[in-house]
Design an enzyme around this catalytic site. Sequence first.
Site, short mmCIF file in Angstrom:
data_model
loop_
_atom_site.label_atom_id
_atom_site.label_comp_id
_atom_site.label_asym_id
_atom_site.label_seq_id
_atom_site.Cartn_x
_atom_site.Cartn_y
_atom_site.Cartn_z
N ASN A 271 0.80 -1.23 0.00
CA ASN A 271 0.00 0.00 0.00
C ASN A 271 0.83 1.28 0.00
O ASN A 271 0.43 2.28 -0.60
CB ASN A 271 -0.91 -0.04 1.24
N THR B 152 10.78 3.79 -4.89
CA THR B 152 10.04 3.59 -3.63
C THR B 152 8.83 2.69 -3.86
O THR B 152 8.66 1.67 -3.19
CB THR B 152 9.55 4.96 -3.09
N SER C 292 -3.06 2.61 -9.51
CA SER C 292 -3.88 3.83 -9.54
C SER C 292 -4.37 4.03 -10.96
O SER C 292 -3.73 3.59 -11.93
CB SER C 292 -3.04 5.04 -9.13
N TYR D 292 11.74 14.19 -17.28
CA TYR D 292 10.98 13.90 -16.06
C TYR D 292 9.71 14.73 -16.02
O TYR D 292 9.72 15.93 -16.30
CB TYR D 292 11.82 14.23 -14.83
N1 LIG Z 1 -5.21 8.81 -2.24
C1 LIG Z 1 -5.51 8.60 -3.52
O1 LIG Z 1 -6.28 9.34 -4.14
C2 LIG Z 1 -4.89 7.44 -4.25
C3 LIG Z 1 -5.30 7.19 -5.57
C4 LIG Z 1 -4.73 6.14 -6.26
C5 LIG Z 1 -3.77 5.34 -5.66
N2 LIG Z 1 -3.37 5.61 -4.38
C6 LIG Z 1 -2.33 4.77 -3.78
O2 LIG Z 1 -2.75 4.35 -2.51
C7 LIG Z 1 -1.61 4.12 -1.67
C8 LIG Z 1 -1.83 4.77 -0.32
O3 LIG Z 1 -1.95 6.15 -0.53
P1 LIG Z 1 -2.59 7.14 0.55
O4 LIG Z 1 -3.53 8.00 -0.21
O5 LIG Z 1 -3.07 6.41 1.74
O6 LIG Z 1 -1.31 8.03 0.89
P2 LIG Z 1 -0.71 8.54 2.28
O7 LIG Z 1 -1.79 8.97 3.20
O8 LIG Z 1 0.34 9.52 1.91
O9 LIG Z 1 -0.03 7.23 2.88
C9 LIG Z 1 1.11 6.69 2.26
C10 LIG Z 1 1.80 5.73 3.20
O10 LIG Z 1 3.00 5.31 2.56
C11 LIG Z 1 4.10 5.54 3.44
N3 LIG Z 1 5.32 5.82 2.71
C12 LIG Z 1 5.57 6.80 1.84
N4 LIG Z 1 6.84 6.76 1.44
C13 LIG Z 1 7.43 5.72 2.09
C14 LIG Z 1 8.73 5.17 2.12
N5 LIG Z 1 9.74 5.71 1.43
N6 LIG Z 1 8.97 4.11 2.91
C15 LIG Z 1 7.98 3.57 3.64
N7 LIG Z 1 6.72 4.04 3.68
C16 LIG Z 1 6.46 5.11 2.91
C17 LIG Z 1 3.66 6.73 4.25
O11 LIG Z 1 4.48 6.83 5.41
P3 LIG Z 1 4.69 8.26 6.13
O12 LIG Z 1 3.41 8.54 6.81
O13 LIG Z 1 5.84 8.04 7.05
O14 LIG Z 1 5.02 9.23 5.03
C18 LIG Z 1 2.21 6.37 4.52
O15 LIG Z 1 2.12 5.43 5.56
C19 LIG Z 1 -0.40 4.66 -2.45
O16 LIG Z 1 0.29 3.58 -3.02
C20 LIG Z 1 -1.04 5.51 -3.54
O17 LIG Z 1 -0.25 5.57 -4.70
C21 LIG Z 1 -3.92 6.63 -3.67
#
Ligand SMILES: NC(=O)c1ccc[n+]([C@@H]2O[C@H](COP(=O)([O-])OP(=O)(O)OC[C@H]3O[C@@H](n4cnc5c(N)ncnc54)[C@H](OP(=O)(O)O)[C@@H]3O)[C@@H](O)[C@H]2O)c1
Length: 307
Positions: free
Chosen positions: A114, A135, A162, A184
């Site tokens: 996740n 990452t 996503s 990029y």
């Molecule tokens: N939110 C959306 O709209 C959306 C849409 C499509 C896909 N997604 C996918 O859903 C997943 C969860 O996203 P979310 O929205 O819940 O985001 P979030 O609230 O930012 O949570 C991300 C999690 O990943 C951890 N993380 C980030 N970088 C890391 C690293 N280098 N090493 C270890 N842990 C790391 C964060 O830890 P910290 O708290 O320490 O930073 C946090 O626990 C992601 O893969 C994202 O791409 C989200």
Amino acid sequence: MSLLALLKGRRGASGFGYASTAEEVTAGLDLSGRTILVTGVTSGLGRETARVLALRGAHVIGTGRSADSAREILATFGPNTTAVACELSEPASVRAAAATVTALGVPLDAVILNAGIMALPRLERKYGYELQFFTNHIGHFILMQGLQDSLTPGARVVALSSTAHHGAPRGGIEFDNLTGEKGYGAWRAYGQAKFANLLFAKELARRFEGTGRTANAVHPGVIITNLARHLNPVMKFGFGVASVVMCKTVEQGAATQCYVAVHPGVARISGQYFDDCNVAAPRADAADAATARKLWEVSEAIAARFA
Ligand SMILES: NC(=O)c1ccc[n+]([C@@H]2O[C@H](COP(=O)([O-])OP(=O)(O)OC[C@H]3O[C@@H](n4cnc5c(N)ncnc54)[C@H](OP(=O)(O)O)[C@@H]3O)[C@@H](O)[C@H]2O)c1
């Protein structure tokens, strides 16, 4: 009724849809005796996923960049949780995490990959690789290498992709530009990383054939979480507009990954992409088995650099 309201109320063949929450898709399931690893439980969807799986009785192993950060969250979900440090951009930390989990001696019924970062405005690299790819994909790839022997015979692996994978370069992965030095773009690089998560699940599913194990990718929806933390003000505005129009709550956003990880209806489905708790069609070139295989081999070579 508006088109959006119709969309939000719609349910697919699974009986669930856009508005289903993680609690709804797991209602009535007794997960006691099962162990599920979730990466990135300190925020957003990972945190809600861990909460709901623990609520249903599962032993949740949750990772954070530090064990303390994961422990602080998991402690609020009851005693049947284990915190593990896993900094995904540090291969040594990822390998240590896998070793810690293996040492627990507890077979994993599901792994939910996740954790992730999104749309870094400027090119950032780790060990020479573009940071979102490194990452979101390589970190999880190395983790799964270390967890192979800990999976139960019917284990499910769920990779967070996503709908942003549609923004990946043509062909999905620019194998000659994994450093980002040939160009990029924030969303393009995020799209590529999420395309990689999708291809990883496809190829893992192929490698799991005949084992009883499954691998799938999911799009959770668009949800306002800390994921937007790296966006510049203009990008934040755009993401905010998209979120207001299409926004799911965090409870709804965690539904698809919980559904795919534990619902009995998904036990035999593998190699698919899910959206709104139903099988969906990803970008056409995400079905290219040769690209998926190549990504696997390239990822193995990258991982081997850090063995
Ligand atoms: N939110 C959306 O709209 C959306 C849409 C499509 C896909 N997604 C996918 O859903 C997943 C969860 O996203 P979310 O929205 O819940 O985001 P979030 O609230 O930012 O949570 C991300 C999690 O990943 C951890 N993380 C980030 N970088 C890391 C690293 N280098 N090493 C270890 N842990 C790391 C964060 O830890 P910290 O708290 O320490 O930073 C946090 O626990 C992601 O893969 C994202 O791409 C989200």
